[in-house]
Enzyme design. Structure first.
Site, PDB file in Angstrom:
ATOM      1  N   ALA A 117       0.856  -1.196   0.000  1.00  0.00           N
ATOM      2  CA  ALA A 117       0.000   0.000   0.000  1.00  0.00           C
ATOM      3  C   ALA A 117       0.880   1.231   0.000  1.00  0.00           C
ATOM      4  O   ALA A 117       2.088   1.149   0.263  1.00  0.00           O
ATOM      5  CB  ALA A 117      -0.894   0.013   1.240  1.00  0.00           C
ATOM      6  N   LYS A 118       0.332   2.359  -0.305  1.00  0.00           N
ATOM      7  CA  LYS A 118       1.040   3.641  -0.161  1.00  0.00           C
ATOM      8  C   LYS A 118      -0.016   4.731  -0.138  1.00  0.00           C
ATOM      9  O   LYS A 118      -1.048   4.622  -0.788  1.00  0.00           O
ATOM     10  CB  LYS A 118       1.988   3.866  -1.337  1.00  0.00           C
ATOM     11  CG  LYS A 118       3.044   4.908  -1.076  1.00  0.00           C
ATOM     12  CD  LYS A 118       4.088   4.409  -0.085  1.00  0.00           C
ATOM     13  CE  LYS A 118       5.462   4.915  -0.394  1.00  0.00           C
ATOM     14  NZ  LYS A 118       6.519   4.137   0.227  1.00  0.00           N
TER      15      LYS A 118
END
Ligand code: NAD
Length: 428
Positions: A117-118
């Site tokens: 994720a980011k």
């Protein structure tokens, strides 16, 4: 808001950034070397979900400002989503998706039970007072409350954020859920559940991988000459570890310029970005322009400052025998092609600097078991994890004369992610 990809509609809007294009191109290249079910591959070209939230917060003068934030969740087949949360004025949805994809591969290459994720808030962190940063972060935690969690998605510091923001985020989340939930974020200060050795970890892993790479190529670490671009968290910790293991760090730089001494620099005395920002060039009178550091005749070049340092323009002049990526994405695709043609191996970021997310994993384990590890234990376990990952990638690299080191790392990662999808199947 969550945007779901469909076969008719691509997962991202027009105007994708270079990072997403690069991430997708790297996936295609890896896929050409691995036998992956086309349906699983298609799934991996898209993020599982992208959340866009509006974050209103109060400035110190009483005005209300509205910031936009994204959280891209790429894949969670191997475990909860994991990745940084940045504060930067140029954050885009597409960039977050590309970076989330990189986190999937980084966690998989390290065999951590996490997906990728980011996220980021479109804001200039330098414009925020401490109180404004706190109000923004607490409101961000509220807006993301339903999509993060110790078993769901675990943010961490990134550009413009640090332990301070993680402590506020954890506190706000814990207040909202009514539980003490240190495992909702990593990179916290040790006093609220952070891990010893987290700060030094990405640089230390760069040093460990440099050491293993030199051994693979039958080159001694003792006396090996090293140039490090960027003297912050990653660069300085890599330089100091390599120096303490007998290498000669002959050049370092920060944004103001560089230092070069063919007999080796006293890297423990040169102030890091954290100890005294932008002080490298002032440490000694005979400084060099920082571009010159990239083309010095050394054994190992470690670009550990920013993305896109090595480009088609300077790659033909690189004289190092090896490049080990400390920063994320410091080598453009064109530069890597040139370096590969010139038989200069490039050890990729997803392996070399993965010590950061690995010690984040240790932090998460400590938070969940409510048991703190000593610095010595963190260092030993990091060393073991890095060796295991290095060996897996080196096996893949050695088994084929067609793969670059980056492709070998991606093959390891993609094989693991694809096998997990295959084993779990599609629900319903
Ligand atoms: P940092 O802010 O601590 O340090 C960055 C250093 O690079 C500073 O010394 C700065 O002056 C220098 N710099 C900036 N532009 C430069 C230029 N053009 N030439 C020479 N030096 C320059 O940052 P960091 O945490 O060390 O991160 C560096 C890179 O590593 C980034 O790409 C980051 O995404 C990546 N990274 C960081 C971590 C982490 O946990 N800190 C983990 C993995 C990857």
């Amino acid at each position: 808001m969550a945007t779901q990809p469909t076969p008719e509609r691509p997962a991202v809007e027009e105007g994708t950034t270079d990072i997403l294009e690069t991430a997708l191109a790297q996936l295609e290249r890896a896929a050409s070397h691995v036998s992956v079910d086309p349906a699983i591959l298609e799934r991996l070209r898209h993020p599982a979900r992208v959340h866009r939230v509006t974050v209103p917060f109060e400035r110190d003068d009483g005005t209300i400002e509205i910031a936009t934030a994204y959280r891209a969740q790429h894949d969670s087949v191997r475990g909860p989503f994991k990745g940084g949360m940045r504060y930067h004025p140029d954050v885009t949805e597409a960039e977050c998706i590309g970076l989330a994809m990189w986190m999937t591969w980084k966690c998989a290459v390290m065999d951590l039970p996490f997906g990728g994720a980011k996220g980021g808030v479109v804001v200039d962190p330098k414009s925020l007072s401490e109180d404004e940063a706190e109000r923004l972060t607490r409101r961000l935690a509220q807006e993301l409350r339903t999509v993060v969690g110790p078993d769901h998605d675990i943010p961490a510091p990134d550009m413009g954020t640090g332990g301070r923001e993680m402590a506020w985020f954890m506190d706000a989340y814990s207040m909202q859920t009514g539980e003490n939930a240190p495992g909702v974020v990593t990179g916290k200060p040790p006093v609220v559940g952070g891990s010893h050795g987290r700060e030094e970890a990405p640089g230390r892993s760069v040093a460990i991988i440099t050491r293993e790479m030199l051994e693979y190529y039958d080159r001694p670490l003792e006396g090996a000459t090293i140039a490090v671009q960027g003297f912050g968290s990653v660069g300085a910790n890599a330089a100091r570890a390599l120096d303490s293991w007998g290498a000669d760090v002959v050049a370092v730089s920060d944004v103001t310029g560089g230092l070069y001494d063919p007999d080796g620099l006293p890297v423990s005395n040169i102030p890091t970005h954290q100890e005294e920002p932008e002080a490298v060039a002032n440490y000694a009178s005979d400084s060099i322009p920082n571009e010159e550091l990239l083309t010095l005749d050394v054994d190992v070049l470690i670009p550990a400052a920013v993305s896109n340092s090595l480009t088609a323009a300077n790659a033909p002049d690189v004289q190092a025998d090896f490049v080990v990526e400390g920063a994320n994405g410091p080598t453009t695709t064109a530069a890597e092609t040139i370096l590969t043609e010139r038989t200069i191996p490039v050890i990729p970021d997803v392996l070399a600097n993965a010590g950061g997310v690995t010690v984040s994993y240790f932090e998460w384990l400590q938070d969940r078991s409510r048991r703190r590890w000593s610095l010595e234990r963190v260092r030993n376990e990091l060393n073991d994890e890095m060796l295991t990952a290095w060996n897996a990638v080196a096996r893949e690299y050695t088994s084929s004369d067609e793969l670059t080191w980056r492709e070998a790392a991606y093959v390891v990662a993609l094989s693991r992610v694809a096998s997990a999808h295959d084993a779990r199947g599609l629900w319903p």
